[in-house]
Design an enzyme around this catalytic site. Structure first.
Site, mmCIF file in Angstrom:
data_model
loop_
_atom_site.group_PDB
_atom_site.id
_atom_site.type_symbol
_atom_site.label_atom_id
_atom_site.label_comp_id
_atom_site.label_asym_id
_atom_site.label_seq_id
_atom_site.Cartn_x
_atom_site.Cartn_y
_atom_site.Cartn_z
ATOM 1 N N GLU A 1 0.753 -1.085 0.131
ATOM 2 C CA GLU A 1 0.178 0.156 0.119
ATOM 3 C C GLU A 1 0.843 1.324 0.051
ATOM 4 O O GLU A 1 1.798 1.428 0.963
ATOM 5 C CB GLU A 1 -0.831 0.076 1.388
ATOM 6 C CG GLU A 1 -1.871 1.053 1.120
ATOM 7 C CD GLU A 1 -2.782 1.302 2.367
ATOM 8 O OE1 GLU A 1 -2.935 0.472 3.255
ATOM 9 O OE2 GLU A 1 -3.648 2.132 2.168
ATOM 10 N N GLU B 1 -2.578 -4.024 7.059
ATOM 11 C CA GLU B 1 -3.673 -5.249 6.911
ATOM 12 C C GLU B 1 -3.629 -5.994 5.912
ATOM 13 O O GLU B 1 -4.651 -6.771 5.548
ATOM 14 C CB GLU B 1 -4.991 -4.283 7.040
ATOM 15 C CG GLU B 1 -5.294 -3.435 5.600
ATOM 16 C CD GLU B 1 -4.870 -1.981 5.408
ATOM 17 O OE1 GLU B 1 -3.990 -1.675 6.088
ATOM 18 O OE2 GLU B 1 -5.654 -1.508 4.672
ATOM 19 N N ASN B 2 -2.648 -6.410 5.262
ATOM 20 C CA ASN B 2 -2.379 -7.313 4.178
ATOM 21 C C ASN B 2 -3.352 -8.616 4.566
ATOM 22 O O ASN B 2 -3.355 -9.055 5.738
ATOM 23 C CB ASN B 2 -1.122 -7.936 3.883
ATOM 24 C CG ASN B 2 -0.030 -6.550 3.929
ATOM 25 O OD1 ASN B 2 -0.150 -5.973 2.932
ATOM 26 N ND2 ASN B 2 0.910 -6.928 4.860
ATOM 27 N N HIS C 1 -7.030 -2.285 14.853
ATOM 28 C CA HIS C 1 -7.383 -1.647 13.768
ATOM 29 C C HIS C 1 -6.949 -2.288 12.384
ATOM 30 O O HIS C 1 -7.809 -2.542 11.714
ATOM 31 C CB HIS C 1 -6.137 -0.261 13.780
ATOM 32 C CG HIS C 1 -6.287 0.652 12.332
ATOM 33 N ND1 HIS C 1 -7.136 1.532 12.639
ATOM 34 C CD2 HIS C 1 -5.610 0.527 11.331
ATOM 35 C CE1 HIS C 1 -6.960 2.129 11.256
ATOM 36 N NE2 HIS C 1 -6.225 1.384 10.317
ATOM 37 N N GLU C 2 -5.735 -3.227 12.473
ATOM 38 C CA GLU C 2 -5.443 -3.963 11.348
ATOM 39 C C GLU C 2 -6.322 -5.066 11.303
ATOM 40 O O GLU C 2 -6.852 -5.248 9.996
ATOM 41 C CB GLU C 2 -3.884 -4.531 11.350
ATOM 42 C CG GLU C 2 -3.024 -3.275 11.485
ATOM 43 C CD GLU C 2 -2.997 -2.068 10.547
ATOM 44 O OE1 GLU C 2 -3.277 -2.232 9.512
ATOM 45 O OE2 GLU C 2 -2.709 -1.037 11.080
ATOM 46 N N GLU D 1 -10.189 3.789 6.154
ATOM 47 C CA GLU D 1 -9.379 4.294 7.217
ATOM 48 C C GLU D 1 -10.186 5.065 8.482
ATOM 49 O O GLU D 1 -9.952 4.918 9.249
ATOM 50 C CB GLU D 1 -8.100 5.265 6.837
ATOM 51 C CG GLU D 1 -7.006 4.443 5.929
ATOM 52 C CD GLU D 1 -6.427 3.277 6.541
ATOM 53 O OE1 GLU D 1 -6.667 3.151 7.664
ATOM 54 O OE2 GLU D 1 -5.956 2.593 5.681
HETATM 55 N N1 TRP Z 1 -3.298 0.815 5.774
HETATM 56 C C1 TRP Z 1 -2.230 1.167 6.781
HETATM 57 C C2 TRP Z 1 -2.954 1.403 8.003
HETATM 58 O O1 TRP Z 1 -3.508 2.394 8.142
HETATM 59 C C3 TRP Z 1 -1.476 2.219 6.553
HETATM 60 C C4 TRP Z 1 -0.191 1.835 5.720
HETATM 61 C C5 TRP Z 1 0.800 0.886 6.324
HETATM 62 C C6 TRP Z 1 0.607 2.538 4.877
HETATM 63 N N2 TRP Z 1 2.107 0.976 5.711
HETATM 64 C C7 TRP Z 1 1.927 1.844 4.684
HETATM 65 C C8 TRP Z 1 0.406 3.698 4.069
HETATM 66 C C9 TRP Z 1 2.938 2.384 3.910
HETATM 67 C C10 TRP Z 1 1.282 4.163 3.118
HETATM 68 C C11 TRP Z 1 2.495 3.411 3.030
HETATM 69 O O2 TRP Z 1 -3.475 0.352 8.708
HETATM 70 ZN ZN ZN Z 2 -5.790 1.561 8.472
#
Ligand code: TRP
Ligand code: ZN
Length: 881
Positions: free
Chosen positions: A127, A271-272, A304-305, A327
């Site tokens: 992400e 959150e993969n 959260h994740e 988000e």
């Molecule tokens: N989706 C992630 C979260 O908020 C955010 C995130 C994790 C992210 N690593 C990143 C966004 C690297 C941009 C780049 O839980």
């Molecule tokens: Zn998030």
């Protein structure tokens, strides 16, 4: 010559993809400097796409080592490949198989996006746009594919091989020292949720039985030797899974849920699908190295994740403009989880403090943007407090306006209707409109308009007619790039407090919709009249901080003192104390700046001192009420011509006055609350420690003869990190006699833990006094420091830039200089970390003329740099706008 700015990406230009990739099979042969990725895609032309229309895939710093269509190597004239783009000039009209080979060097990947190595572990971060650094792809969230991932690596180097989904197959590769694993994820997902991990990691296993009786294997993977630091994270995970079933009806949907902790990570966690990857700071904890705040953060980030599995993964975003769809909603959900696990009012106060200290200044400065932005140059720069925290407030307002039942009906509809889709804010709001039969057209402005609305209030009581008139108005202060604003829908939770301190019953209300204790302000001006009000009330407005607005309610000190003592809403009690303190701090700072002698108000000293005796409030709340507004908060309130030295002096003055008033009465709170060898991270015990340490903070400023000895003894005898760090912070930031000795002792004790050493860097970076700058420079060459590790940079440089206003904004410009120069260095390796650091300049225009011109010069020097990353270029140019 500075680099050209690429054209912006715009929401209004959104077009669905011309082709779809439905399935992805990856074969990843992991080798330290030459990893080979063979990707096989099933590609399908979309019905509206003309046969033969070019297929364009995204890439980033890639090199193509092979390309086949339906198994046959493609002629060179049939495609063009550059580092950031692959075009098939005229692909087959019928569904076809595309095979690509790319070669990667994970060791050379310092941006920590795509496939990289952290310590010796291979891991990925995709992400927002990292998958295109692994292979060419339709790297956009509206392309959902089913992934099968085969990993292959040396058995000795990488005994653990992980990817998304469930494990399908694993085995040795005959005649070699290598082995493989095949993971299959049945849930279609966008590329940003892809992940793989390979390394020599320890596994901490557990199990969870879901609401329908499915058994799920849970695992946390960490470096060997750190297994003992995972208990709290695992416990938090299980509580999150249960809570999401009970409160939102959401069940987990794979056979395994894996979490991997890595030490080099750009953000908090990711959150993969089925394979969350975490910054180790949000996994590892024991009382020796983690504070109560760390425990609370771990609980919140794990939740959260995990919650993203539904709000983000099962239902994802159509495009990155919709980022708040996942988000904002997921932050709202993790806030609710923490509230249920801990003290709800204390959590609310902490969240609002964060919103006001991070999001409000963002929304008032050059980096302001709507919760759903309309244009961006670099999406990485939109993972902001506005998207996350204000986005969560918007969801919370929906709950407040619609009520518990309709809100949950709307969310259930959203889960049911959009499961498996990539969708939009419009589709989200439509579910609530349908479930509640409410028109949310005006409400949706919260997603469109940047800036914090100011709500102004005037009241009048008419004793003859027994009416209480409330005149309300709202306005968003003018912002660059946003001409005028329309009135928003603002839910105002309120109470009319009678002379006896109880909320009054009132007769009918005219001029506004009122549901229970929520009044809805939805016009620019509104005159509201309450009838049959027996006596003159005090209006307690914006209870629980029911909307992300600034309240301009000219209450007299006596009314604020009354609210501070009487309001049954704990948030507004806290707010009243803060407002009283803030008003006095602003006054004092003005006097200091003008060289006039001033003393803190007796009323304010009295109200702060009396908090200690409010035994009906729990310890966490009392500690929060005793925490003065931060220097940055005061600067924000002053708004222009800011002189950070004057603010610091004013704040110290009030602290000393309260400390002197409280004196020895602080002592029982300090000594009475040590953990006595049986540390527990629960909210109650943490609340006791936070009050004890708040009292210690005052005692240190009380002038008592034994203060320095007491702080030292708390430091040296602490049996947990919370108490040790609180005492160390006082020794260092108050420059107490044994400061150096304490720093040395701490370093000796904690040199084996990078996370504990981060606190050592941070506390020094945030110390006032003009020797700090040289110290920070020296620490940059400390053996424990590493400019390539985001956590180290954040603890030393970011906390200097954002947590030390007097030294960052030194009148000689050396603070700005240090941060700007460091950002330029870091930008060469890791643009995301550099651009984050540069956002600390965002309030430069509010500083006094000398300081703001020094800040501007530093920014201009950064901007003049030729090879600035897109991330940093975007931040610097907008900041200078
Ligand atoms: N989706 C992630 C979260 O908020 C955010 C995130 C994790 C992210 N690593 C990143 C966004 C690297 C941009 C780049 O839980
Ligand atoms: Zn998030």
């Amino acid at each position: 010559m500075r680099s050209e700015t690429a054209p912006a990406i715009r929401l209004e230009d959104y077009k669905p993809p011309l082709y779809r990739i439905d399935t992805v099979a990856l074969n990843v042969e992991l080798v330290p400097k030459a990893t080979r990725v063979t990707s096989t895609f099933q590609v399908e032309r979309q019905p509206d796409t003309a046969a033969g229309a070019p297929l364009v895939l995204d890439g980033d710093e890639l090199s193509l080592a092979g390309i086949r269509v339906n198994g046959k190597t493609l002629e060179e004239t049939a495609y063009t490949a550059t580092a950031d783009r692959l075009e098939l000039v005229s692909p087959p009209a019928e569904p076809f198989e595309l095979t690509l080979v790319t070669e990667l060097d994970p060791d050379a990947n310092t941006k920590l996006m795509g496939l990289y190595r952290s310590s010796a572990t291979y891991c990925t971060q995709c992400e927002a746009e990292g998958f295109r650094r692994i292979t060419y792809f339709l790297d956009r969230p509206d392309n959902l594919s089913v992934y099968t991932t085969r990993l292959e690596a040396s058995k000795a180097e990488c005994p653990v091989l992980l990817a998304n989904g469930n494990l399908a197959e694993a085995g040795d590769i005959e005649g070699t020292d290598r082995h493989y694993a095949i993971w299959h994820d049945p849930h279609p997902k966008p590329a940003y949720l892809f992940a793989l991990v390979a390394g020599d990691l320890a596994e901490v296993p557990d199990r969870f039985t879901t609401m329908s009786g499915k058994d799920v294997a849970l695992n946390i993977y960490v470096e060997h030797g750190k297994e003992g630091l995972c208990d709290w994270a695992m416990d938090s995970l299980k509580r999150s899974m249960r809570w999401d079933e009970e409160v939102f009806g959401r069940e987990y949907d794979l056979d395994v849920f894996n979490i991997v902790a890595v030490s080099d990570f750009n953000m908090g966690a990711m959150e993969n699908k089925g394979l969350n990857i975490f910054n180790d700071k949000y996994v590892l904890a024991d009382p020796e190295t983690a504070t109560d705040q760390d425990y609370a953060n771990i609980e919140a980030v794990i939740a959260h994740e995990y919650f993203h599995n539904w709000t983000g993964n099962r239902i994802t975003c159509r495009d990155w403009f919709q980022l708040c769809l996942k988000e904002g909603l997921t932050v709202f959900r993790d806030q609710e989880f923490s509230s249920d696990m801990r003290s709800r009012p204390a959590k609310r106060i902490a969240d609002v403090r964060l919103l006001k200290s991070h999001q409000f200044p963002e929304d008032a400065g050059p980096l302001a943007h709507p919760v759903r932005p309309r244009a961006y140059h670099e999406i990485n720069n939109f993972y902001t407090a506005t998207v996350y925290e204000k986005g969560a407030e918007v969801v919370r307002m929906l709950l407040t306006l619609l009520g518990e039942e309709a809100f949950h009906k709307g969310l259930d509809l959203y889960f049911e209707r959009h499961d498996g889709e990539a969708t939009t804010i419009e589709a989200f709001l439509a579910c609530f409109e349908e479930a509640s039969s409410t028109d949310l057209a005006q409400f949706s402005l919260w997603y469109e308009q940047a800036g914090t609305p100011v709500v102004s209030v005037e009241t009048e009581y008419d004793p003859d007619r027994k009416t209480f008139s409330v005149s309300l108005s709202q306005e968003i202060p003018p912002l660059a790039g946003q001409k005028s604003s329309k009135p928003a829908v603002i839910p105002l939770r309120f109470g009319l407090i009678g002379p006896n301190g109880e909320d009054m019953e009132t007769g009918s209300v005219e001029g506004a919709e009122v549901n229970g204790d929520v009044l809805v302000l939805d016009r620019a001006h509104q005159d509201v009249v309450f009838k049959n009000v027996a006596a003159a009330p005090v209006l307690s407005l914006l209870r629980g901080f029911s909307a992300p607005v600034r309240l301009n309610q000219p209450l007299q000190s006596k009314d604020l003192l009354f609210l501070a003592a009487q309001d049954r809403d704990p948030f507004n009690r806290w707010q009243a104390v803060q407002t009283l303190a803030m008003q006095d701090l602003v006054r004092l700072a003005g006097l200091v700046r003008d060289g006039v002698d001033g003393v803190p108000s007796e009323d304010v000293i009295g109200v702060l001192a009396s908090v200690l005796d409010e035994t009906q409030l729990d310890e966490a709340l009392r500690a929060q009420a005793l925490t003065l507004p931060s220097e940055a908060d005061i600067a924000q309130e002053i708004g222009k011509d800011v002189n950070p030295d004057a603010i610091h002096a004013a704040r110290e003055m009030l602290r000393r006055a309260v400390a002197t008033r409280l004196g020895p009465s602080l002592l029982p709170f300090i000594s009475g609350h040590s953990s006595g060898g049986s540390y527990s991270p629960d909210a109650q015990a943490a609340g006791k420690r936070s009050l004890a340490n708040r009292c210690l903070h005052y005692y240190a400023a009380s002038g008592a003869d034994d203060a320095a000895d007491l702080v030292w003894s708390r430091f040296s005898s602490a049996d947990n990190m919370t108490d040790r760090l609180a005492a160390l912070t006082l020794l260092v930031q108050d420059h107490m006699p044994r400061e150096e000795e304490a720093l040395t002792a701490y370093r000796q004790r904690h040199s084996g833990s990078s996370l504990a050493m981060d606190k050592w860097f941070m506390t020094q970076a945030m110390a006032p006094g003009d020797q700090t700058l040289e110290r920070v420079k020296a620490l940059m060459s400390d053996p424990s420091y590493d400019a390539g590790n985001p956590n180290r940079v954040r603890s030393l440089l970011q906390s200097f830039a954002t947590g030390n206003p007097t030294q960052f904004a030194r009148a000689d410009g050396a603070g700005f200089e240090l941060v700007a120069e460091s950002a330029l260095e870091i930008d060469k390796r890791n643009p995301q970390v550099a651009s984050r650091l540069l956002t600390s300049f965002r309030s430069w225009r509010a500083l006094d003329p000398q300081r703001s011109s020094l800040a501007e010069s530093a920014l201009l020097r950064v901007s003049a740099c030729e090879n600035l990353s897109r991330d940093s270029r975007d931040i610097v140019d907008r900041t200078l706008q």
